[in-house]
Design a protein around this motif. Structure first.
Motif, PDB file in Angstrom:
ATOM      1  N   THR A 178      25.411 -16.317 -19.328  1.00 42.23           N
ATOM      2  CA  THR A 178      24.757 -15.044 -18.981  1.00 42.23           C
ATOM      3  C   THR A 178      25.251 -13.865 -19.814  1.00 42.23           C
ATOM      4  OG1 THR A 178      26.362 -14.618 -17.215  1.00 42.23           O
ATOM      5  CG2 THR A 178      24.324 -15.769 -16.599  1.00 42.23           C
ATOM      6  N   THR A 179      26.216 -14.105 -20.685  1.00 43.89           N
ATOM      7  CA  THR A 179      26.741 -13.045 -21.542  1.00 43.89           C
ATOM      8  C   THR A 179      26.244 -13.283 -22.964  1.00 43.89           C
ATOM      9  OG1 THR A 179      28.733 -12.940 -20.177  1.00 43.89           O
ATOM     10  CG2 THR A 179      28.856 -11.918 -22.336  1.00 43.89           C
ATOM     11  N   VAL A 220      28.286 -13.488 -10.859  1.00 42.65           N
ATOM     12  CA  VAL A 220      27.730 -13.350 -12.207  1.00 42.65           C
ATOM     13  C   VAL A 220      26.512 -12.424 -12.177  1.00 42.65           C
ATOM     14  CG1 VAL A 220      26.522 -14.595 -14.051  1.00 42.65           C
ATOM     15  CG2 VAL A 220      28.651 -15.505 -13.119  1.00 42.65           C
ATOM     16  N   ALA A 221      25.649 -12.610 -11.196  1.00 44.67           N
ATOM     17  CA  ALA A 221      24.458 -11.752 -11.088  1.00 44.67           C
ATOM     18  C   ALA A 221      24.850 -10.294 -10.860  1.00 44.67           C
ATOM     19  CB  ALA A 221      23.557 -12.250  -9.960  1.00 44.67           C
ATOM     20  N   ARG A 262      26.141  -8.754 -14.131  1.00 43.13           N
ATOM     21  CA  ARG A 262      25.028  -8.495 -15.058  1.00 43.13           C
ATOM     22  C   ARG A 262      24.244  -7.256 -14.602  1.00 43.13           C
ATOM     23  NH1 ARG A 262      27.628 -12.138 -17.241  1.00 43.13           N
ATOM     24  NH2 ARG A 262      28.498 -10.248 -18.049  1.00 43.13           N
ATOM     25  N   GLU A 295      26.247  -4.164 -15.469  1.00 43.15           N
ATOM     26  CA  GLU A 295      26.139  -3.883 -16.904  1.00 43.15           C
ATOM     27  C   GLU A 295      24.799  -3.218 -17.225  1.00 43.15           C
ATOM     28  OE1 GLU A 295      26.747  -7.664 -18.728  1.00 43.15           O
ATOM     29  OE2 GLU A 295      28.902  -7.632 -18.364  1.00 43.15           O
ATOM     30  N   TRP A 296      23.745  -3.668 -16.565  1.00 45.35           N
ATOM     31  CA  TRP A 296      22.422  -3.087 -16.788  1.00 45.35           C
ATOM     32  C   TRP A 296      22.383  -1.641 -16.293  1.00 45.35           C
ATOM     33  CZ3 TRP A 296      18.591  -1.545 -13.224  1.00 45.35           C
ATOM     34  CH2 TRP A 296      17.379  -1.213 -13.801  1.00 45.35           C
ATOM     35  N   VAL A 313      33.829  -3.516 -18.089  1.00 48.36           N
ATOM     36  CA  VAL A 313      33.208  -4.807 -17.773  1.00 48.36           C
ATOM     37  C   VAL A 313      34.236  -5.723 -17.105  1.00 48.36           C
ATOM     38  CG1 VAL A 313      32.068  -6.843 -18.740  1.00 48.36           C
ATOM     39  CG2 VAL A 313      31.542  -4.574 -19.654  1.00 48.36           C
ATOM     40  N   HIS A 330      34.126  -7.395 -13.339  1.00 54.92           N
ATOM     41  CA  HIS A 330      34.313  -8.812 -13.035  1.00 54.92           C
ATOM     42  C   HIS A 330      35.328  -8.989 -11.915  1.00 54.92           C
ATOM     43  CE1 HIS A 330      32.070 -11.400 -15.743  1.00 54.92           C
ATOM     44  NE2 HIS A 330      32.286 -10.544 -16.732  1.00 54.92           N
TER      45      HIS A 330
END
Length: 151
Positions: free
Chosen positions: A44-45, A105-106, A109, A112-113, A135, A139
């Motif tokens: 996903t990265t 993970v979702a 992401r 980050e968005w 980031v 996490h």
């Protein structure tokens, strides 16, 4: 003079063997979850994290290490939250761990968005980028949130 003998309970050996077996099985489940977690982060990265880490890209190292640490939180809590018989405990740890990793993970992401970080260019850079700490913090923080939600 009184002599005291130190004797083990009759079932000590069987209990010890059972517990060692449980440790080994939980270690296997934990390892499977950590490998899945790594590949979930990698998939996903943007960029190939394992190659970037091997090449010494500092931001990729920071993001990958924090992702693995956050996965470890989830796996540890998933294992400690499993109760009941060994088979039920292993299955619940595996299920909670998988769901926790996917949600974590979702969430990262999405963060980050929201922050509009170009994580691809950040992790591919040969120079330290302070945004990689943001980031990494996301996490770890989200891994802790998901881990506590499991318990």
């Amino acid at each position: 003079m009184t002599t005291t003998l130190l004797a083990l309970d009759p079932g000590f050996g069987a209990t010890l063997g059972r517990n060692i077996g449980a440790i080994a099985l939980y270690a296997v489940v934990g390892l499977v979850l950590m490998v899945f977690g790594f590949y979930a982060i990698d998939w996903t990265t943007p960029g190939k994290l394992s190659a970037l880490v091997r090449n010494g890209c500092p931001n990729a190292v920071i993001v990958t290490a924090s992702g693995l640490l956050s996965m470890a939180f989830i796996v540890v809590i998933a294992i400690t939250s499993s109760v009941g018989k060994l088979d039920e405990g292993l299955l619940s740890a595996l299920i909670y761990g998988l769901v926790g990793i996917i949600v974590q993970v979702a969430a990262v992401r999405l963060l980050e968005w929201v922050t509009r970080l170009d994580i691809g260019s950040i992790i591919e850079s040969d120079r330290f980028a302070p945004a990689s700490v943001v980031v990494a913090s996301a996490h770890v923080a989200l891994g802790l949130v998901v881990a506590v939600a499991i318990s």
